[in-house]
Design a protein around this motif. Structure first.
Motif, PDB file in Angstrom:
ATOM      1  N   ILE A 117      33.109 106.824 -24.849  1.00  0.00           N
ATOM      2  CA  ILE A 117      31.997 106.897 -23.892  1.00  0.00           C
ATOM      3  C   ILE A 117      30.761 106.212 -24.481  1.00  0.00           C
ATOM      4  CG2 ILE A 117      30.333 108.465 -22.804  1.00  0.00           C
ATOM      5  CD1 ILE A 117      32.605 110.381 -22.259  1.00  0.00           C
ATOM      6  N   GLY A 118      30.540 106.398 -25.776  1.00  0.00           N
ATOM      7  CA  GLY A 118      29.401 105.759 -26.434  1.00  0.00           C
ATOM      8  C   GLY A 118      29.505 104.253 -26.494  1.00  0.00           C
ATOM      9  N   LEU A 119      30.704 103.712 -26.301  1.00  0.00           N
ATOM     10  CA  LEU A 119      30.908 102.255 -26.340  1.00  0.00           C
ATOM     11  C   LEU A 119      30.986 101.629 -24.953  1.00  0.00           C
ATOM     12  CD1 LEU A 119      33.631 102.132 -29.158  1.00  0.00           C
ATOM     13  CD2 LEU A 119      31.196 101.583 -29.385  1.00  0.00           C
ATOM     14  N   LEU A 120      30.861 102.444 -23.909  1.00  0.00           N
ATOM     15  CA  LEU A 120      31.011 101.927 -22.544  1.00  0.00           C
ATOM     16  C   LEU A 120      29.907 100.930 -22.171  1.00  0.00           C
ATOM     17  CD1 LEU A 120      32.004 104.923 -20.229  1.00  0.00           C
ATOM     18  CD2 LEU A 120      33.349 102.892 -20.755  1.00  0.00           C
ATOM     19  N   PRO A 121      30.268  99.872 -21.449  1.00  0.00           N
ATOM     20  CA  PRO A 121      29.239  98.996 -20.879  1.00  0.00           C
ATOM     21  C   PRO A 121      28.603  99.665 -19.666  1.00  0.00           C
ATOM     22  CG  PRO A 121      31.402  98.279 -20.152  1.00  0.00           C
ATOM     23  CD  PRO A 121      31.628  99.400 -21.141  1.00  0.00           C
ATOM     24  N   SER A 122      27.414  99.265 -19.318  1.00  0.00           N
ATOM     25  CA  SER A 122      26.750  99.808 -18.138  1.00  0.00           C
ATOM     26  C   SER A 122      27.229  99.087 -16.880  1.00  0.00           C
ATOM     27  CB  SER A 122      25.238  99.661 -18.265  1.00  0.00           C
ATOM     28  OG  SER A 122      24.882  98.285 -18.255  1.00  0.00           O
ATOM     29  N   TYR A 123      26.784  99.568 -15.724  1.00  0.00           N
ATOM     30  CA  TYR A 123      27.145  98.927 -14.455  1.00  0.00           C
ATOM     31  C   TYR A 123      26.632  97.493 -14.405  1.00  0.00           C
ATOM     32  CZ  TYR A 123      27.822  98.376  -9.401  1.00  0.00           C
ATOM     33  OH  TYR A 123      28.225  97.936  -8.166  1.00  0.00           O
ATOM     34  N   ALA A 124      25.481  97.247 -14.997  1.00  0.00           N
ATOM     35  CA  ALA A 124      24.889  95.903 -14.980  1.00  0.00           C
ATOM     36  C   ALA A 124      25.763  94.891 -15.708  1.00  0.00           C
ATOM     37  CB  ALA A 124      23.498  95.938 -15.619  1.00  0.00           C
ATOM     38  N   VAL A 125      26.573  95.364 -16.669  1.00  0.00           N
ATOM     39  CA  VAL A 125      27.429  94.475 -17.460  1.00  0.00           C
ATOM     40  C   VAL A 125      28.836  94.388 -16.878  1.00  0.00           C
ATOM     41  CG1 VAL A 125      28.506  94.122 -19.729  1.00  0.00           C
ATOM     42  CG2 VAL A 125      26.131  94.912 -19.570  1.00  0.00           C
ATOM     43  N   ALA A 126      29.409  95.525 -16.509  1.00  0.00           N
ATOM     44  CA  ALA A 126      30.823  95.555 -16.123  1.00  0.00           C
ATOM     45  C   ALA A 126      31.062  95.878 -14.660  1.00  0.00           C
ATOM     46  CB  ALA A 126      31.573  96.565 -16.990  1.00  0.00           C
ATOM     47  N   GLY A 127      30.013  96.130 -13.894  1.00  0.00           N
ATOM     48  CA  GLY A 127      30.198  96.438 -12.489  1.00  0.00           C
ATOM     49  C   GLY A 127      30.918  97.756 -12.270  1.00  0.00           C
ATOM     50  N   ILE A 128      31.789  97.788 -11.260  1.00  0.00           N
ATOM     51  CA  ILE A 128      32.463  99.030 -10.881  1.00  0.00           C
ATOM     52  C   ILE A 128      33.376  99.556 -11.974  1.00  0.00           C
ATOM     53  CG2 ILE A 128      34.448  97.885  -9.846  1.00  0.00           C
ATOM     54  CD1 ILE A 128      32.629 101.057  -8.567  1.00  0.00           C
ATOM     55  N   LEU A 129      33.782  98.693 -12.913  1.00  0.00           N
ATOM     56  CA  LEU A 129      34.635  99.127 -14.012  1.00  0.00           C
ATOM     57  C   LEU A 129      33.932 100.167 -14.880  1.00  0.00           C
ATOM     58  CD1 LEU A 129      37.302  98.766 -15.575  1.00  0.00           C
ATOM     59  CD2 LEU A 129      36.172  96.947 -16.898  1.00  0.00           C
ATOM     60  N   ALA A 130      32.616 100.062 -15.020  1.00  0.00           N
ATOM     61  CA  ALA A 130      31.869 100.983 -15.887  1.00  0.00           C
ATOM     62  C   ALA A 130      31.972 102.433 -15.414  1.00  0.00           C
ATOM     63  CB  ALA A 130      30.413 100.535 -15.989  1.00  0.00           C
ATOM     64  N   PRO A 131      31.617 102.743 -14.165  1.00  0.00           N
ATOM     65  CA  PRO A 131      31.764 104.143 -13.726  1.00  0.00           C
ATOM     66  C   PRO A 131      33.216 104.603 -13.651  1.00  0.00           C
ATOM     67  CG  PRO A 131      31.095 102.760 -11.884  1.00  0.00           C
ATOM     68  CD  PRO A 131      30.958 101.927 -13.127  1.00  0.00           C
ATOM     69  N   ARG A 205      23.609 106.146 -26.659  1.00  0.00           N
ATOM     70  CA  ARG A 205      24.949 106.021 -27.222  1.00  0.00           C
ATOM     71  C   ARG A 205      25.105 106.739 -28.565  1.00  0.00           C
ATOM     72  NH1 ARG A 205      27.502 101.832 -24.448  1.00  0.00           N
ATOM     73  NH2 ARG A 205      26.088 100.483 -23.250  1.00  0.00           N
ATOM     74  N   VAL A 206      23.999 106.916 -29.263  1.00  0.00           N
ATOM     75  CA  VAL A 206      24.040 107.450 -30.625  1.00  0.00           C
ATOM     76  C   VAL A 206      24.748 108.806 -30.708  1.00  0.00           C
ATOM     77  CG1 VAL A 206      22.624 108.250 -32.570  1.00  0.00           C
ATOM     78  CG2 VAL A 206      22.029 106.130 -31.361  1.00  0.00           C
ATOM     79  N   PRO A 207      24.416 109.783 -29.851  1.00  0.00           N
ATOM     80  CA  PRO A 207      25.092 111.091 -29.964  1.00  0.00           C
ATOM     81  C   PRO A 207      26.602 111.006 -29.789  1.00  0.00           C
ATOM     82  CG  PRO A 207      23.154 111.263 -28.566  1.00  0.00           C
ATOM     83  CD  PRO A 207      23.377 109.804 -28.799  1.00  0.00           C
ATOM     84  N   PHE A 208      27.063 110.133 -28.897  1.00  0.00           N
ATOM     85  CA  PHE A 208      28.507 110.009 -28.688  1.00  0.00           C
ATOM     86  C   PHE A 208      29.187 109.353 -29.891  1.00  0.00           C
ATOM     87  CE2 PHE A 208      26.846 110.042 -24.293  1.00  0.00           C
ATOM     88  CZ  PHE A 208      27.552 111.117 -23.792  1.00  0.00           C
ATOM     89  N   LEU A 209      28.558 108.339 -30.460  1.00  0.00           N
ATOM     90  CA  LEU A 209      29.137 107.638 -31.609  1.00  0.00           C
ATOM     91  C   LEU A 209      29.137 108.504 -32.866  1.00  0.00           C
ATOM     92  CD1 LEU A 209      27.624 104.069 -31.051  1.00  0.00           C
ATOM     93  CD2 LEU A 209      29.903 104.906 -30.445  1.00  0.00           C
ATOM     94  N   MET A 210      28.241 109.475 -32.913  1.00  0.00           N
ATOM     95  CA  MET A 210      28.236 110.415 -34.038  1.00  0.00           C
ATOM     96  C   MET A 210      29.526 111.225 -34.099  1.00  0.00           C
ATOM     97  SD  MET A 210      24.315 111.802 -33.738  1.00  0.00           S
ATOM     98  CE  MET A 210      24.670 113.288 -34.673  1.00  0.00           C
ATOM     99  N   GLY A 211      30.275 111.213 -33.008  1.00  0.00           N
ATOM    100  CA  GLY A 211      31.534 111.954 -32.967  1.00  0.00           C
ATOM    101  C   GLY A 211      32.529 111.509 -34.013  1.00  0.00           C
TER     102      GLY A 211
END
Length: 450
Positions: A117-131, A205-211
């Motif tokens: 989840i911390g590595l996911l692109p936003s909607y602006a980058v990946a479009g509908i694939l992001a959500p 993204r930081v809290p998710f990547l801390m996982g």
């Protein structure tokens, strides 16, 4: 924690536990369970907070503001929907092959989902694939947590002596408010020291990547935990008597009434938790126009204050019983449900922090009691599955819809606070009735079949 190092002695009125309990292994089980609980609820807490504040803009920018918040809360609910499925799958495996091995897998799955989840692109980058990917990863998170949350409770309680099951469960329950505190502290720090653009770009993204780090430490601790005495004894008796093991979902056939009562008894705690933690964030920021950093700070204080309540609830339940302690927590929740929104609407910051803290304290009193209370309601061969169903179905029915329903109510009614207050009080009433109907077995051995 010093109580855990003393020689284990069952109280005179208790039935002596069949196996011999090793205090060293018991401490290790508590440490493993608490750390795992903290890891899972840290990720859930971070996601819940961000779903109310930032994710509508990052993943649903093509919607208007009201629709975006509903869509964001719907992705949050995807994790809750997956939890019963995870509870059934991992609960059945845990009752069949053991608690320890299953819990190693759920920890890895939860940690990996959070990092992705911390590595996911936003909607602006990946479009509908992001959500789309966001929903899929949330589902995996919830699937793992469905098996993890109840599994660690069973593991810890089954490692505990009869007169300290509540204490052990109370220590375990502190993992949730500790995680909430750490999550609020992390988000508060990021929101304070980063610009809004930086926080929206990479800070979240930081809290998710801390996982990654948390996962490594958690696996190291958990692999040193042994299987529980109760499960070993159950397996031994089954082998000696040549009786076939219970089917995976035998608890639904043999104990349906107990499972339903467990679900309903947990309705208020799970529903008010998401009202207090997730929707309150949205309400304070969107309706009352508090700054994000102020809101995160308020939740930080409230969660910090609630931590001792979990320990207190567990220890008190060893002295006066699970039902009485559970009802004390529910009474606190009822008071909080009836006064939370009027107090927040006063725009008094200290009072708002105090009422959210009071609500969380009531929830943690029941949470500190719940691990032992649920485990004692079921036999060993059905304990993991039945406990998991009780927790996860309550979350699905009474927890997951709350943020979405609350957002819809405030968008479509003139008095949303009154409606949500009535919902909260109704949940408390349901839980009180269910709790009163459950058995009280805090002095009985877990090795007795019910």
């Amino acid at each position: 924690m010093s109580e855990l190092t003393n020689p284990v002695q069952a109280p005179p009125t208790a039935v002596a536990d069949a196996p011999t309990f090793d205090p060293r292994i018991a401490r290790r089980a508590v440490m493993s369970g608490t750390f795992g609980t903290a890891l899972e609820w840290f990720d859930f807490a971070v996601y819940g907070t961000l779903s109310a504040t930032l994710f509508p803009q990052l993943f649903f920018p093509s919607f208007d503001a009201n629709t975006a918040i509903l869509a964001s809360f719907a992705t949050f609910g995807a994790g809750m929907v997956a939890r019963p499925l995870g509870g059934i799958v991992f609960g059945a495996l845990g009752d069949k092959i053991g608690r320890r091995n299953v819990l190693m897998f759920t920890l890895v799955l939860m940690g990996a989902s959070s990092v992705l989840i911390g590595l996911l692109p936003s909607y602006a980058v990946a479009g509908i694939l992001a959500p789309t990917l966001l929903v899929a990863l949330r589902f995996l998170q919830g699937f793992a947590l469905g098996g993890e949350a109840s599994g660690v409770q069973v593991l810890v309680v089954e490692h505990a002596p009869t007169d300290r099951r509540g204490l052990f469960g109370g220590i375990l329950a502190t993992g949730s408010p500790l995680a909430q505190t750490f999550a609020s502290l992390t988000l508060t720090g990021l929101a304070t020291f980063l610009s809004k653009d930086d926080f929206a770009s990479w800070g979240w993204r930081v809290p998710f990547l801390m996982g990654v780090l948390l996962l490594v430490v958690g696996m190291f601790i958990r692999r040193r935990v042994e299987e529980t005495p109760a499960f070993k004894e159950s397996q031994k008796k089954a082998a000696e008597s040549a009786i076939p093991q219970e089917r995976a979902l035998a608890v639904i056939i043999k104990k349906p009434g107990t499972v339903i009562k467990l679900v309903l008894s947990w309705a208020a705690s799970t529903g008010l938790f998401w009202i207090s933690v997730t929707y309150a964030v949205s309400y304070l920021t969107k309706q009352l126009h508090y700054d994000n950093s102020i809101t995160f700070g308020l939740l930080l204080m409230a969660n910090l204050i609630s931590i001792p309540a979990a320990f207190f609830g567990g220890r008190l339940s060893d002295r006066i019983g699970r039902k009485k302690t559970f009802l004390i927590g529910l009474a606190m929740q009822g008071i909080a449900a009836g006064t939370m929104f009027p107090i927040m609407n006063s725009m008094n910051y200290p009072a708002s922090a105090a009422i959210i803290a009071f609500a969380l304290c009531g929830i943690q009193v029941t949470a500190g009691t719940q691990a032992a209370f649920f485990s004692e309601s079921l036999p060993t061969t059905m304990r993991y599955t039945g406990s998991a169903l009780g927790m996860t179905m309550a979350g699905l029915i009474f927890g997951a819809p709350i943020p979405f329903v609350a957002a819809w109510i405030f968008q479509n009614t003139s008095n949303g606070t009154l409606a949500l207050t009535c919902i909260g009080l109704g949940l408390v009433l349901i839980s009180v009735i269910a709790t009163l109907s459950l058995p009280e077995r805090y002095k009985q051995s877990l090795h007795q079949q019910h």
